[in-house]
Design a protein around this motif. Structure first.
Motif, mmCIF file in Angstrom:
data_model
loop_
_atom_site.group_PDB
_atom_site.id
_atom_site.type_symbol
_atom_site.label_atom_id
_atom_site.label_comp_id
_atom_site.label_asym_id
_atom_site.label_seq_id
_atom_site.Cartn_x
_atom_site.Cartn_y
_atom_site.Cartn_z
ATOM 1 N N MET A 29 28.071 -15.916 -13.862
ATOM 2 C CA MET A 29 26.588 -15.168 -13.469
ATOM 3 C C MET A 29 26.444 -16.735 -12.568
ATOM 4 N N MET A 30 26.157 -17.594 -12.936
ATOM 5 C CA MET A 30 25.504 -18.553 -11.257
ATOM 6 C C MET A 30 26.902 -17.709 -10.479
ATOM 7 N N LEU A 31 27.762 -18.331 -10.980
ATOM 8 C CA LEU A 31 29.059 -17.587 -9.702
ATOM 9 C C LEU A 31 28.436 -16.221 -8.954
ATOM 10 N N ALA A 78 20.898 -7.399 -7.340
ATOM 11 C CA ALA A 78 21.249 -7.698 -9.500
ATOM 12 C C ALA A 78 21.979 -6.800 -10.463
ATOM 13 N N PHE A 79 22.166 -5.725 -10.204
ATOM 14 C CA PHE A 79 22.816 -3.878 -10.638
ATOM 15 C C PHE A 79 24.330 -4.839 -10.371
ATOM 16 N N ILE A 80 24.544 -4.900 -8.869
ATOM 17 C CA ILE A 80 26.296 -5.234 -8.705
ATOM 18 C C ILE A 80 26.560 -6.126 -9.207
ATOM 19 N N VAL A 81 25.705 -7.346 -9.120
ATOM 20 C CA VAL A 81 25.595 -8.435 -10.428
ATOM 21 C C VAL A 81 26.214 -8.366 -11.796
ATOM 22 N N LEU A 82 25.711 -7.617 -12.026
ATOM 23 C CA LEU A 82 25.543 -7.015 -13.430
ATOM 24 C C LEU A 82 27.218 -6.480 -13.604
ATOM 25 N N ALA A 83 27.596 -5.783 -12.687
ATOM 26 C CA ALA A 83 28.575 -4.649 -13.261
ATOM 27 C C ALA A 83 29.948 -6.609 -12.517
ATOM 28 N N SER A 84 29.724 -6.905 -11.873
ATOM 29 C CA SER A 84 30.438 -7.882 -11.599
ATOM 30 C C SER A 84 31.332 -8.312 -13.140
ATOM 31 N N THR A 85 30.641 -8.985 -13.474
ATOM 32 C CA THR A 85 30.160 -9.632 -14.599
ATOM 33 C C THR A 85 31.105 -8.525 -15.943
ATOM 34 N N ILE A 86 30.527 -7.952 -15.839
ATOM 35 C CA ILE A 86 30.506 -7.021 -17.385
ATOM 36 C C ILE A 86 32.779 -6.753 -16.682
ATOM 37 N N THR A 87 32.711 -7.074 -15.427
ATOM 38 C CA THR A 87 34.448 -6.715 -14.820
ATOM 39 C C THR A 87 34.591 -8.015 -15.222
ATOM 40 N N ALA A 88 35.179 -9.349 -14.763
ATOM 41 C CA ALA A 88 35.314 -10.247 -15.229
ATOM 42 C C ALA A 88 35.621 -10.688 -16.274
ATOM 43 N N VAL A 89 33.887 -11.025 -17.441
ATOM 44 C CA VAL A 89 34.166 -10.883 -18.768
ATOM 45 C C VAL A 89 34.856 -10.163 -19.426
ATOM 46 N N GLY A 90 34.991 -9.001 -19.609
ATOM 47 C CA GLY A 90 35.698 -8.023 -19.942
ATOM 48 C C GLY A 90 35.208 -7.626 -21.264
ATOM 49 N N HIS A 91 33.515 -7.927 -21.426
ATOM 50 C CA HIS A 91 33.703 -7.639 -23.457
ATOM 51 C C HIS A 91 33.029 -5.946 -23.668
ATOM 52 N N MET A 92 32.704 -6.009 -22.849
ATOM 53 C CA MET A 92 32.466 -4.727 -22.388
ATOM 54 C C MET A 92 32.686 -3.490 -21.180
ATOM 55 N N PRO A 93 33.089 -1.602 -20.951
ATOM 56 C CA PRO A 93 33.481 -1.090 -20.306
ATOM 57 C C PRO A 93 32.171 -0.895 -19.184
ATOM 58 N N LEU A 94 33.428 -0.550 -18.372
ATOM 59 C CA LEU A 94 31.565 -0.585 -16.789
ATOM 60 C C LEU A 94 30.397 0.490 -17.197
ATOM 61 N N ALA A 95 31.060 1.636 -18.315
ATOM 62 C CA ALA A 95 31.003 2.801 -17.908
ATOM 63 C C ALA A 95 29.172 2.570 -19.003
ATOM 64 N N ALA A 96 29.355 1.365 -19.709
ATOM 65 C CA ALA A 96 27.843 0.956 -20.212
ATOM 66 C C ALA A 96 26.819 0.529 -19.084
ATOM 67 N N LEU A 97 26.949 0.349 -18.094
ATOM 68 C CA LEU A 97 25.699 0.006 -17.076
ATOM 69 C C LEU A 97 25.142 2.551 -17.147
ATOM 70 N N ALA A 98 25.644 2.606 -17.092
ATOM 71 C CA ALA A 98 25.219 4.320 -17.300
ATOM 72 C C ALA A 98 23.611 3.964 -18.147
ATOM 73 N N LEU A 99 23.592 2.994 -19.289
ATOM 74 C CA LEU A 99 22.861 3.134 -20.354
ATOM 75 C C LEU A 99 21.157 2.919 -19.052
#
Length: 454
Positions: A348-350, A362-383
């Motif tokens: 996230m710092m990067l 910020a929402f786009i950064v969150l999506a980028s981080t989820i994609t890069a780290v891979g701990h959870m599906p991107l669809a989780a952002l729907a929450l």
């Protein structure tokens, strides 16, 4: 009869003066917008263009403000090394505060666990509700560097990218400084342009109540009462964290500077209200530059710290990123170790440094981080997509206030700060502020008067 009427005149006069205050007009517009959104949701839905038009007008003038302030600030420096010192100190401060903000968000989410117990099945999430920008625009370090380089010198000034405009303004200011007396007419011309640009800023800011009315009417009409019920715990927890951050972290920094945080908030109340209601930090950048110069901070410091801070020093967004990421993991029943959480903070710092000028960055950064780290599906952002607009208000408020505090810190660090004037401004009442503002504007006009050659 005259004795009974006379005492009412000062009250009417004070009320008329209050009606003329921008912050009061913004508050009234906010109340009316909420009322329309709740009472006439069909009308509220149609008012979104009012906010869009206001933001568009502000974006129209942001780049010229950045160019004029930075160029004239650097061109007037006796020592160019000062610009380098300001930049290095500002970036160092930004990195420390961003990391601290992310760690605070991480700690709060770990202690209070806002998503625990939801037990959401990822298969039931609808990825179609996620904005396309979050799935298409993933900021990388390469994208960030590419964004610094404009296609043409003057294209950066006529475009809408703050980072590229920042680079061109610095280069142009350095060139003017090194050119010496031969470039003096051009420097005076840009100074005169600065006066014209800030006059336009004043006109645009008078439209802030209209933008506020449209923004809040649309939000309340769209989400209604559910905006306060759906995922309410996360909203309340994030709001409480933002309040705590302002009082504890920013308050401690201001005490170290021997200034009043609440005095600064009162001085910037119009800008903070506009940012809060429109959810746009760019909407107040031009006026924020002017107010901080009025406080007694040198133009070179303001000119470098504020535009770069709106790209690098987004403390509210930093708190949001770690809290939202952990909320999603907890909601999906994913247990992240401390090592995995710290890796996520590093990513996230990067990625958070490459979203300047992107709506909902910020929402786009969150999506980028989820994609890069891979701990959870991107669809989780729907929450959280439904309440992201509400969370955005808190993070934009801190972003604006945090950058004002950062400018004060760097100004004191550089000894380019009039502490007595700052204390006078922060303690002044409305009448005294109007006088100080008039004196500041008069001094600006005298500064750009052409010099007669003998």
């Amino acid at each position: 009869m005259s004795s009974t009427i006379a005492p009412d005149r000062p009250k009417r006069s004070r009320f008329r003066k209050l009606l003329g205050e921008l912050w009061f007009q913004v508050v009234v517009a906010a109340v009316l917008g909420i009322a329309v959104g709740l009472g006439l949701p069909s009308v509220g839905d149609t008012l979104k263009p009012l906010n869009d038009w206001f933001i568009a007008l502000v974006k129209m003038i942001v780049i010229p403000v950045v160019f004029c302030v930075i160029t004239t600030g650097i061109a007037s420096m006796d020592n160019l090394r000062k610009a380098g010192r300001i930049g290095v100190k500002a970036i160092g401060y930004f990195l420390v505060l961003s990391l601290l903000s992310m760690l605070i968000g991480l700690a709060v989410a770990n202690v209070f666990k806002p998503g625990e117990g939801m037990n959401v099945d990822p298969a039931t999430l609808d990825a179609g509700s996620i904005p396309s920008a979050a799935t298409e625009q993933h900021a990388t370090f390469t994208d960030f560097i590419s964004g610094l380089i404009p296609e043409s010198l003057f294209g950066a000034i006529t475009g809408d990218g703050i980072l590229s405009a920042l680079v061109v303004s610095i280069v142009f200011g350095v060139a003017l400084n090194m050119a010496g007396p031969s470039a003096a007419p051009l420097t005076r011309g840009i100074s005169a342009l600065s006066g014209v640009v800030f006059r336009i800023v004043g006109w645009v800011m008078r439209l802030a109540p209209i933008g506020t009315f449209g923004a809040l009417a649309t939000v309340v009409a769209t989400y209604g009462a559910s905006s306060l019920q759906q995922l309410g715990y996360l909203v309340l927890l994030f709001t409480a964290t933002c309040v705590g951050y302002v009082i504890v972290v920013l308050g401690a920094i201001m005490r170290a500077c021997k200034l009043s945080l609440f005095g600064l908030m009162r001085f910037l109340k119009a800008e903070l209200l506009v940012a809060l209601s429109t959810c746009s930090s760019e909407a107040v950048l031009p006026q924020l530059v002017r107010k901080l110069e009025m406080m007694g901070i040198g133009r070179p410091v303001v000119g470098i710290v504020i535009p770069s801070g709106f790209s690098f020093n987004l403390d509210g967004s930093a708190v949001y990123l770690t809290m939202a990421a952990l909320f999603l993991a907890q909601a999906l029943g994913i247990d992240l170790s401390w090592q995995e959480q710290l890796v996520m903070v590093g990513v996230m710092m990067l990625t958070s440094k490459g979203t300047a000028g992107i709506a909902g960055g910020a929402f786009i950064v969150l999506a980028s981080t989820i994609t890069a780290v891979g701990h959870m599906p991107l669809a989780a952002l729907a929450l959280i997509v439904g309440i992201d607009r509400i969370l955005n208000e808190g993070r934009v408020f801190i972003n604006v206030l945090g950058n004002a505090v950062a400018t004060i810190v760097i100004g004191k660090w550089e000894k380019d700060f009039d502490a007595d004037r700052a204390n006078t401004v922060l303690r002044a009442n409305a009448t005294e502020l109007a006088r100080i503002e008039a004196e500041h504007d008069a001094a600006e006009k005298r500064a750009v008067q052409p010099v007669e050659l003998s």
